[in-house]
Design an enzyme around this catalytic site. Structure first.
Site: not given
Ligand SMILES: *[C@@H]1O[C@H](CO)[C@@H](O)[C@H](O)[C@H]1NC(C)=O
Ligand SMILES: *[C@@H]1O[C@H](CO)[C@@H](O)[C@H](O)[C@H]1NC(C)=O
Length: 298
Positions: A72, A119, A209, A215
């Site tokens: 992505h 992904d 988190d 990413s």
């Protein structure tokens, strides 16, 4: 006339199919929340995938010329491989280390932007990184999935809170693995599917988190990379763990293996990730391709 009609139907179909869902804009492109400063020497495999010279996503070095990231981060048709660089060997965001231009991007052909399934992307640079104390490939663990509650280690320069600022210094945190059935149940209310290509890590109470800008970065267990930071619902919210691409899945490890042997330049959507709009010229190009294909079929 019939061909024109088919082309028109295909255009409608393409437009209908290429509308992104909300989380792709809010979370994809996903700094670590609840983390602590660390150094690149502690995580010499961590790299930054830069777009036009600025931090765009995380990644990990897997050979001297190949890096692993999330599909992505690279899928937009509007972005060419040459617009990306990989920066390695620095603890700081957009500063220091060595940047090398990207020459080829191998996204998983089944990557789906609506579900974030498959992904994974292997990104190649034009010349090899010189290995050092601050630049080393990550050992990958493909063989097996890890048991529930195993502690995973994540790193990145992403935002320190949902919609917050990027971190200047590399951050790291530990997060435990969440049982797949439990994870699927937690995401059911969000109408999200946890596929076999995904694995969940996080705390029930939230607070720690991955977040925007992390990413594509590595999830590491006992020194081996087992996952890639993929998506989440917001960041560090209670009862909503972070989702990682699972290297132990054969279709994921298979794609990495194939890509290392040589890949074609694959991209597979019509969405401009920056502006989140349809790219009409490319849609038309595709239409021409479809017309050629339907000519063969008729
Ligand atoms: C998840 O936990 C349940 C019990 O709550 C257990 O039966 C199941 O095997 C676990 N799933 C995995 C994938 O470990
Ligand atoms: C990819 O290669 C690794 C290491 O050689 C191996 O463990 C893994 O099974 C391979 N995956 C597939 C699907 O061939």
């Amino acid at each position: 006339m019939l061909q024109f009609f088919i082309a028109f139907i295909l255009l409608l179909f393409i437009i209908a199919k290429s509308r992104p869902v909300q989380y792709t804009t809010s979370k994809l492109g996903t700094r670590i929340v609840g983390g602590q400063d660390t150094t690149i020497e502690e995580h010499p495999y961590q790299v930054s995938l830069d777009l036009h010279g600025e931090h765009w996503c995380g990644g990990s070095l897997i050979t001297t010329t190949a890096t692993l990231t999330a599909a992505h981060c690279t899928y937009s048709w509007e972005l060419y491989a040459g617009e990306f660089t990989i920066r390695a060997g620095t603890s700081f965001n957009d500063e220091g280390g060595i940047s090398i231009k990207v020459v080829n991007i191998c996204n998983h052909p089944k990557f789906n932007v609506d579900t974030a399934d498959y992904d994974v992307s292997v990104v190649f640079v034009i010349e090899a990184f010189v290995l050092s104390e601050a630049i080393q490939p990550a050992p990958l663990q493909f063989e097996q999935d890890v048991p529930d509650d195993t502690i995973g280690h994540i790193t990145g320069w992403g935002t320190v809170e949902e919609d917050g600022d990027m971190s200047h210094i590399l951050q790291h945190i530990d997060v435990p693995k969440v049982n797949k059935t439990v994870c699927q149940r937690l995401f059911k209310a969000e109408r999200k599917i946890i596929t076999d290509r995904m694995t969940c890590f996080g705390y029930t109470d939230g607070g720690k988190d991955a977040c925007q800008g992390d990413s594509g970065g590595p999830l590491v267990v006992n020194g081996n990379q087992i996952g890639i930071v993929s998506w989440g619902e917001g960041c560090a919210r209670p009862e909503l763990p972070g989702i990682y691409t699972k290297l132990a899945n054969p279709e994921i490890s298979g794609h990495i293996n194939h890509s290392l042997l040589g890949c074609v330049h694959i991209r597979n959507t019509f969405i401009d990730i920056k502006k989140n709009k349809l790219l009409l010229p490319f849609t038309v190009m595709y239409l021409i391709e479809f017309i050629t294909v339907s000519d063969l079929m008729l």
